[in-house]
Design a protein around this motif. Structure first.
Motif, PDB file in Angstrom:
ATOM      1  N   LEU A 269      23.729 -55.575 -32.303  1.00 26.11           N
ATOM      2  CA  LEU A 269      24.392 -55.928 -31.053  1.00 26.11           C
ATOM      3  C   LEU A 269      23.713 -55.252 -29.862  1.00 26.11           C
ATOM      4  O   LEU A 269      23.560 -55.855 -28.799  1.00 26.11           O
ATOM      5  CB  LEU A 269      25.869 -55.546 -31.117  1.00 26.11           C
ATOM      6  N   PHE A 270      23.302 -54.017 -30.037  1.00 25.74           N
ATOM      7  CA  PHE A 270      22.605 -53.301 -28.968  1.00 25.74           C
ATOM      8  C   PHE A 270      21.277 -53.972 -28.640  1.00 25.74           C
ATOM      9  O   PHE A 270      20.966 -54.237 -27.477  1.00 25.74           O
ATOM     10  CB  PHE A 270      22.373 -51.843 -29.387  1.00 25.74           C
ATOM     11  N   LEU A 271      20.503 -54.277 -29.670  1.00 22.62           N
ATOM     12  CA  LEU A 271      19.177 -54.871 -29.463  1.00 22.62           C
ATOM     13  C   LEU A 271      19.264 -56.280 -28.884  1.00 22.62           C
ATOM     14  O   LEU A 271      18.408 -56.697 -28.102  1.00 22.62           O
ATOM     15  CB  LEU A 271      18.413 -54.900 -30.792  1.00 22.62           C
ATOM     16  N   ALA A 272      20.306 -57.007 -29.266  1.00 16.68           N
ATOM     17  CA  ALA A 272      20.420 -58.416 -28.880  1.00 16.68           C
ATOM     18  C   ALA A 272      21.020 -58.628 -27.507  1.00 16.68           C
ATOM     19  O   ALA A 272      20.983 -59.753 -26.979  1.00 16.68           O
ATOM     20  CB  ALA A 272      21.247 -59.168 -29.919  1.00 16.68           C
ATOM     21  N   GLU A 273      21.584 -57.592 -26.909  1.00 14.54           N
ATOM     22  CA  GLU A 273      22.246 -57.749 -25.603  1.00 14.54           C
ATOM     23  C   GLU A 273      21.295 -58.397 -24.595  1.00 14.54           C
ATOM     24  O   GLU A 273      20.179 -57.939 -24.380  1.00 14.54           O
ATOM     25  CB  GLU A 273      22.705 -56.383 -25.090  1.00 14.54           C
ATOM     26  N   GLY A 274      21.758 -59.510 -23.999  1.00 16.54           N
ATOM     27  CA  GLY A 274      20.971 -60.195 -22.982  1.00 16.54           C
ATOM     28  C   GLY A 274      19.833 -61.042 -23.512  1.00 16.54           C
ATOM     29  O   GLY A 274      18.978 -61.480 -22.741  1.00 16.54           O
ATOM     30  N   THR A 275      19.808 -61.297 -24.839  1.00 18.59           N
ATOM     31  CA  THR A 275      18.742 -62.099 -25.436  1.00 18.59           C
ATOM     32  C   THR A 275      19.321 -63.344 -26.111  1.00 18.59           C
ATOM     33  O   THR A 275      20.542 -63.515 -26.182  1.00 18.59           O
ATOM     34  CB  THR A 275      17.964 -61.302 -26.496  1.00 18.59           C
ATOM     35  N   ARG A 276      18.442 -64.171 -26.646  1.00 16.70           N
ATOM     36  CA  ARG A 276      18.871 -65.394 -27.330  1.00 16.70           C
ATOM     37  C   ARG A 276      19.646 -65.099 -28.610  1.00 16.70           C
ATOM     38  O   ARG A 276      20.290 -65.986 -29.166  1.00 16.70           O
ATOM     39  CB  ARG A 276      17.659 -66.259 -27.671  1.00 16.70           C
ATOM     40  N   LEU A 277      19.596 -63.871 -29.092  1.00 15.76           N
ATOM     41  CA  LEU A 277      20.217 -63.538 -30.369  1.00 15.76           C
ATOM     42  C   LEU A 277      21.702 -63.196 -30.265  1.00 15.76           C
ATOM     43  O   LEU A 277      22.339 -62.945 -31.280  1.00 15.76           O
ATOM     44  CB  LEU A 277      19.474 -62.375 -31.037  1.00 15.76           C
TER      45      LEU A 277
ATOM     46  N   PRO B  93      25.143 -64.798 -28.376  1.00 18.93           N
ATOM     47  CA  PRO B  93      25.669 -65.878 -27.534  1.00 18.93           C
ATOM     48  C   PRO B  93      26.346 -65.362 -26.268  1.00 18.93           C
ATOM     49  O   PRO B  93      27.003 -64.318 -26.272  1.00 18.93           O
ATOM     50  CB  PRO B  93      26.682 -66.575 -28.442  1.00 18.93           C
ATOM     51  N   GLN B  94      26.208 -66.122 -25.187  1.00 19.65           N
ATOM     52  CA  GLN B  94      26.895 -65.799 -23.943  1.00 19.65           C
ATOM     53  C   GLN B  94      28.301 -66.385 -23.910  1.00 19.65           C
ATOM     54  O   GLN B  94      29.193 -65.824 -23.279  1.00 19.65           O
ATOM     55  CB  GLN B  94      26.080 -66.322 -22.750  1.00 19.65           C
ATOM     56  N   ASP B  95      28.498 -67.511 -24.600  1.00 20.28           N
ATOM     57  CA  ASP B  95      29.807 -68.132 -24.671  1.00 20.28           C
ATOM     58  C   ASP B  95      30.804 -67.176 -25.344  1.00 20.28           C
ATOM     59  O   ASP B  95      30.513 -66.581 -26.377  1.00 20.28           O
ATOM     60  CB  ASP B  95      29.726 -69.438 -25.464  1.00 20.28           C
ATOM     61  N   LYS B  96      31.980 -67.039 -24.748  1.00 18.84           N
ATOM     62  CA  LYS B  96      32.963 -66.056 -25.223  1.00 18.84           C
ATOM     63  C   LYS B  96      33.395 -66.313 -26.661  1.00 18.84           C
ATOM     64  O   LYS B  96      33.493 -65.378 -27.470  1.00 18.84           O
ATOM     65  CB  LYS B  96      34.175 -66.075 -24.290  1.00 18.84           C
ATOM     66  N   TYR B  97      33.642 -67.573 -27.004  1.00 20.39           N
ATOM     67  CA  TYR B  97      34.089 -67.896 -28.362  1.00 20.39           C
ATOM     68  C   TYR B  97      32.961 -67.691 -29.370  1.00 20.39           C
ATOM     69  O   TYR B  97      33.173 -67.096 -30.438  1.00 20.39           O
ATOM     70  CB  TYR B  97      34.595 -69.334 -28.425  1.00 20.39           C
ATOM     71  N   ALA B  98      31.762 -68.157 -29.036  1.00 20.48           N
ATOM     72  CA  ALA B  98      30.628 -67.980 -29.947  1.00 20.48           C
ATOM     73  C   ALA B  98      30.317 -66.503 -30.150  1.00 20.48           C
ATOM     74  O   ALA B  98      29.928 -66.079 -31.240  1.00 20.48           O
ATOM     75  CB  ALA B  98      29.402 -68.720 -29.408  1.00 20.48           C
TER      76      ALA B  98
ATOM     77  N   ALA C 296      27.255 -68.502 -35.715  1.00 19.87           N
ATOM     78  CA  ALA C 296      27.965 -68.308 -34.441  1.00 19.87           C
ATOM     79  C   ALA C 296      27.481 -69.347 -33.436  1.00 19.87           C
ATOM     80  O   ALA C 296      26.423 -69.193 -32.839  1.00 19.87           O
ATOM     81  CB  ALA C 296      27.736 -66.906 -33.908  1.00 19.87           C
ATOM     82  N   GLY C 297      28.220 -70.414 -33.274  1.00 19.65           N
ATOM     83  CA  GLY C 297      27.778 -71.467 -32.373  1.00 19.65           C
ATOM     84  C   GLY C 297      26.673 -72.295 -32.993  1.00 19.65           C
ATOM     85  O   GLY C 297      26.517 -72.352 -34.213  1.00 19.65           O
ATOM     86  N   ASP C 298      25.868 -72.920 -32.148  1.00 20.59           N
ATOM     87  CA  ASP C 298      24.840 -73.852 -32.624  1.00 20.59           C
ATOM     88  C   ASP C 298      23.471 -73.229 -32.746  1.00 20.59           C
ATOM     89  O   ASP C 298      22.517 -73.899 -33.142  1.00 20.59           O
ATOM     90  CB  ASP C 298      24.754 -75.054 -31.660  1.00 20.59           C
ATOM     91  N   GLU C 299      23.340 -71.963 -32.373  1.00 20.06           N
ATOM     92  CA  GLU C 299      22.027 -71.331 -32.335  1.00 20.06           C
ATOM     93  C   GLU C 299      21.965 -70.119 -33.263  1.00 20.06           C
ATOM     94  O   GLU C 299      22.971 -69.497 -33.586  1.00 20.06           O
ATOM     95  CB  GLU C 299      21.690 -70.884 -30.901  1.00 20.06           C
ATOM     96  N   PHE C 300      20.750 -69.792 -33.658  1.00 23.80           N
ATOM     97  CA  PHE C 300      20.478 -68.602 -34.460  1.00 23.80           C
ATOM     98  C   PHE C 300      20.915 -67.357 -33.689  1.00 23.80           C
ATOM     99  O   PHE C 300      20.677 -67.249 -32.490  1.00 23.80           O
ATOM    100  CB  PHE C 300      18.982 -68.551 -34.751  1.00 23.80           C
TER     101      PHE C 300
END
Length: 204
Positions: free
Chosen positions: A72-80, A82-87, A152-156
């Protein structure tokens, strides 16, 4: 540069390595094995009192333990992540599932069968219980993946990294992933995602 303390044969240690490889984050890898007692040394427990790897040391000397917290730390602000709240909530859901309903059975059964220092704990009862619960986890994953490409959602996302780490070596614990066709197909999708590296990969 960050430093990752870990073990090359650990799925939990593979997770942050895979995330950093995908994101192009440079890091130094330091092998610290629980097999020989190195994680219980005074030098290491000064860094992580829980005496476990992986452990991520940031550039400023602060530490993060627990593999999914690192993701979670590494992925913050990246494609890994999701920005969507539910995803994003689904990402957390599957990270908790991985540590509570998946890793304690699939990863532990693999360790019991492949690590010599764990052989004494491989009782018939424990092997049977981990096989049953591990297959239950794979069944839950298969049902979800029958209708979704990723977790989680439609993306990796990091949810896929977390669940991939031990699922892709589940056969070493006696699990037949081919019984779960949606999981098997998902493993191939994960491996096709840009920046994928195998479990034995280390930074140059």
């Amino acid at each position: 540069m960050m430093t990752l303390y870990g073990m090359i044969d650990s799925g939990n240690c593979y997770k942050p390595r895979l995330a950093m490889a995908k994101l192009g984050i440079p890091f130094r890898n330091v092998e610290v094995s629980s097999h020989d007692g190195a994680t219980r040394s005074a030098a290491f427990t000064a860094k992580n009192p829980n005496a476990m790897v992986p452990l991520l040391e940031l550039e400023d000397g602060r530490f993060i333990a627990e593999s999914n917290a690192m993701l979670l730390f590494l992925a913050e602000g990246t494609r890994l992540l999701p920005q969507d709240k539910y995803a994003r909530a689904l990402t957390y859901q599957w990270l908790f599932f991985e540590q509570y309903s998946h890793e304690p059975y699939i990863a532990v059964r693999r360790a019991l069968l492949t690590f010599p220092n764990r052989a004494k704990d491989a009782t018939p009862e424990r092997l049977a219980a981990t096989l049953e619960r591990g297959n239950k986890a794979l069944g839950v994953m298969d049902k979800h993946l029958a209708a979704n490409d990723f977790f989680a959602g439609d993306e990796f996302s990091v949810a896929d990294i977390a669940l991939y780490a031990y699922t892709h070596v589940a056969d070493e614990g006696g699990f037949d992933v081919q019984r779960y066709p949606a999981v098997a197909a998902w493993l191939r999708r994960v491996e096709q995602d840009p920046g994928h590296v195998p479990m034995d990969w280390l930074p140059a």
